[in-house]
Structures are given as C-alpha cells and as structure tokens.
Motif scaffolding. Structure first.
Motif, PDB file in Angstrom:
ATOM      1  N   CYS A 160       0.831  -1.207   0.000  1.00 57.76           N
ATOM      2  CA  CYS A 160       0.000   0.000   0.000  1.00 57.76           C
ATOM      3  C   CYS A 160       0.866   1.257   0.000  1.00 57.76           C
ATOM      4  N   ARG A 181       0.334   5.846  -0.134  1.00 57.26           N
ATOM      5  CA  ARG A 181      -0.370   7.079  -0.467  1.00 57.26           C
ATOM      6  C   ARG A 181       0.185   7.577  -1.801  1.00 57.26           C
ATOM      7  N   HIS A 182      -0.654   8.222  -2.588  1.00 55.29           N
ATOM      8  CA  HIS A 182      -0.214   8.800  -3.865  1.00 55.29           C
ATOM      9  C   HIS A 182       0.980   9.739  -3.671  1.00 55.29           C
ATOM     10  N   SER A 189      -7.121   4.425  -6.503  1.00 55.11           N
ATOM     11  CA  SER A 189      -8.252   5.337  -6.452  1.00 55.11           C
ATOM     12  C   SER A 189      -8.443   5.955  -7.833  1.00 55.11           C
ATOM     13  N   ALA A 212      -3.801   9.752  -7.601  1.00 59.30           N
ATOM     14  CA  ALA A 212      -3.569   8.332  -7.304  1.00 59.30           C
ATOM     15  C   ALA A 212      -3.422   7.534  -8.589  1.00 59.30           C
ATOM     16  N   GLU A 267     -10.485   9.345  -1.614  1.00 59.89           N
ATOM     17  CA  GLU A 267     -10.306  10.016  -0.330  1.00 59.89           C
ATOM     18  C   GLU A 267     -11.652  10.346   0.317  1.00 59.89           C
ATOM     19  N   HIS A 282      -5.152   7.136  -0.468  1.00 57.51           N
ATOM     20  CA  HIS A 282      -5.071   8.472   0.138  1.00 57.51           C
ATOM     21  C   HIS A 282      -4.870   8.377   1.641  1.00 57.51           C
ATOM     22  N   VAL A 283      -4.365   9.443   2.211  1.00 64.68           N
ATOM     23  CA  VAL A 283      -3.954   9.406   3.615  1.00 64.68           C
ATOM     24  C   VAL A 283      -5.116   9.100   4.563  1.00 64.68           C
ATOM     25  N   LEU A 341      -7.169   5.524   3.537  1.00 65.46           N
ATOM     26  CA  LEU A 341      -6.348   4.353   3.829  1.00 65.46           C
ATOM     27  C   LEU A 341      -6.172   4.167   5.332  1.00 65.46           C
ATOM     28  N   THR A 342      -5.961   5.273   6.042  1.00 62.55           N
ATOM     29  CA  THR A 342      -5.722   5.172   7.483  1.00 62.55           C
ATOM     30  C   THR A 342      -6.926   4.609   8.220  1.00 62.55           C
ATOM     31  N   LEU A 392       0.448   8.990   6.779  1.00 58.79           N
ATOM     32  CA  LEU A 392       1.165   8.360   5.671  1.00 58.79           C
ATOM     33  C   LEU A 392       1.858   9.409   4.808  1.00 58.79           C
ATOM     34  N   HIS A 438       3.933  10.725   1.365  1.00 54.70           N
ATOM     35  CA  HIS A 438       3.706  10.476  -0.057  1.00 54.70           C
ATOM     36  C   HIS A 438       4.628   9.383  -0.596  1.00 54.70           C
TER      37      HIS A 438
END
Length: 207
Positions: free
Chosen positions: A9, A11-12, A55, A60, A83, A158-159, A162-163, A181, A183
C-alpha cells in the motif's frame, strides 16, 4: 496451496491539492513535478508485483500508472479507494475546515466515532465500508487464482481513507494515529486464512 497475499500500500505521490492546503477528495488534483519524481522513484523501488489498484482520483491514478508502466503490469481504478469526501466544503483552504477535517479523522481512528462527518460529507461508516470492500475484492481476485504462488499487488490510495480503512480492517485502532502516511512510501499489508494484518506502517514500524 498457500493463498497468502501481500498488498503493498502507499499514499499517492505529492499533488497540487496538498501543496495548496486544500481539503477533501478533490478527484482532479494533479501531481506536482516533485510528485512525478516520487512516483517514478517508488515504481523502481517496489518489490515484485502482479497488478496495481488505485483510487480514481487523478493523483492516485497517475502514481499507479507510473508504477504499472515501469513494472510492466496492469492498473485498475477502484472508486472505493477515493479520499474521504467533505461535501460542500470540498476544496476549502481555510484553517477551520482543515482543523475540522483532522478532528473528524481523529474521531474515526482514535475514538471509533464513525458517525462523525465534515459538513455534509461522508461518515466514517461510509468510508470504512467502501475501503474495506475494495481490499476484500482485491484479495478475492488474487487469492483464489489458480497459480501456485499468489504473489503481491500494489494499492495506491489516500492518507485519510487508507488510514481509517486499514485501521478497521487490520484491527489497528488508534496505534497509527500521529503517523500520517507520507507520499509514495510503500508498506505491507498481508491477508491469509487468519485474516488481515499490517506488517508495517511508515513512521511507526519498519516498512
């Protein structure tokens, strides 16, 4: 057959909305020049993967597209990985909206208060449901293949989504709060017959 699947995984890469301090899902926000460099770097650094999921947001998708091109694998867009949405406040750059967005995310991740939302945006229940469903669909696609070795796939998201999604899916609770997270930094999530678990989280334990 060992049906364990590794999901790498990330983040973009850096995007214009982050530089501008804009809140929300913002599907059209493009990668910055620095982001394009980050995407290329992570594409070369990733372990062997069989496919990339992303995404549908521009930042992304472009990150994933770079990974797919460099690694020679296919890329699939998934709406469920977008997101968190904040409704009518999408794109707001004022400190109040940014603070409220952070407050809501904290309520979801730390306190488990998934009814909270920013303005008329998504609740935590909605975000968790779509992210978890996306990960389960990915696992179903790859774990039940006929190959002897399932291998690994990558997911670009995305932060916030995903979190909170992985916090619930992997039973992390509040342990990941305070480690947003970064980038284009990959980390491993594993799924097998015992369920889902995060093998790493940037800033907390080895990626």
């Amino acid at each position: 057959m060992d049906d364990a699947l590794e999901v790498v995984c990330l983040r973009h890469a850096e995007a214009e909305n982050v530089v501008a301090g804009a809140s929300g899902a913002l599907p059209g926000a493009a990668l910055t020049e620095r982001g394009r460099v980050q995407a290329n770097a992570v594409a070369h650094a990733l372990p062997a993967i069989d496919h990339v999921y992303a995404s549908t947001a521009e930042r992304a998708w472009r990150t994933a597209e770079t990974i797919g091109r460099v690694r020679g694998v296919g890329v699939t867009k998934m709406e469920g990985l977008v997101e968190m949405g904040i409704g009518g406040l999408e794109g707001a750059v004022d400190p109040v909206t940014r603070a409220r967005t952070a407050e809501v995310l904290r309520s979801w991740v730390v306190d488990g208060k998934l009814d909270e939302r920013v303005a008329d945006g998504e609740t935590g229940h909605a975000v968790v449901e779509r992210v978890v469903n996306a990960f389960r669909a990915i696992a179903a696609e790859h774990r039940h293949s006929a190959s002897a070795s399932v291998g690994a796939v990558a997911v670009v998201g995305h932060v916030a989504s995903l979190t909170v999604g992985l916090s619930v899916l992997c039973g992390l609770g509040s342990t990941v709060w305070g480690a947003p997270l970064p980038h284009a930094v990959p980390f491993r999530v594993l799924v097998d017959g015992r369920g889902w678990r995060c093998a790493a989280w940037p800033g907390l334990w080895p990626v």
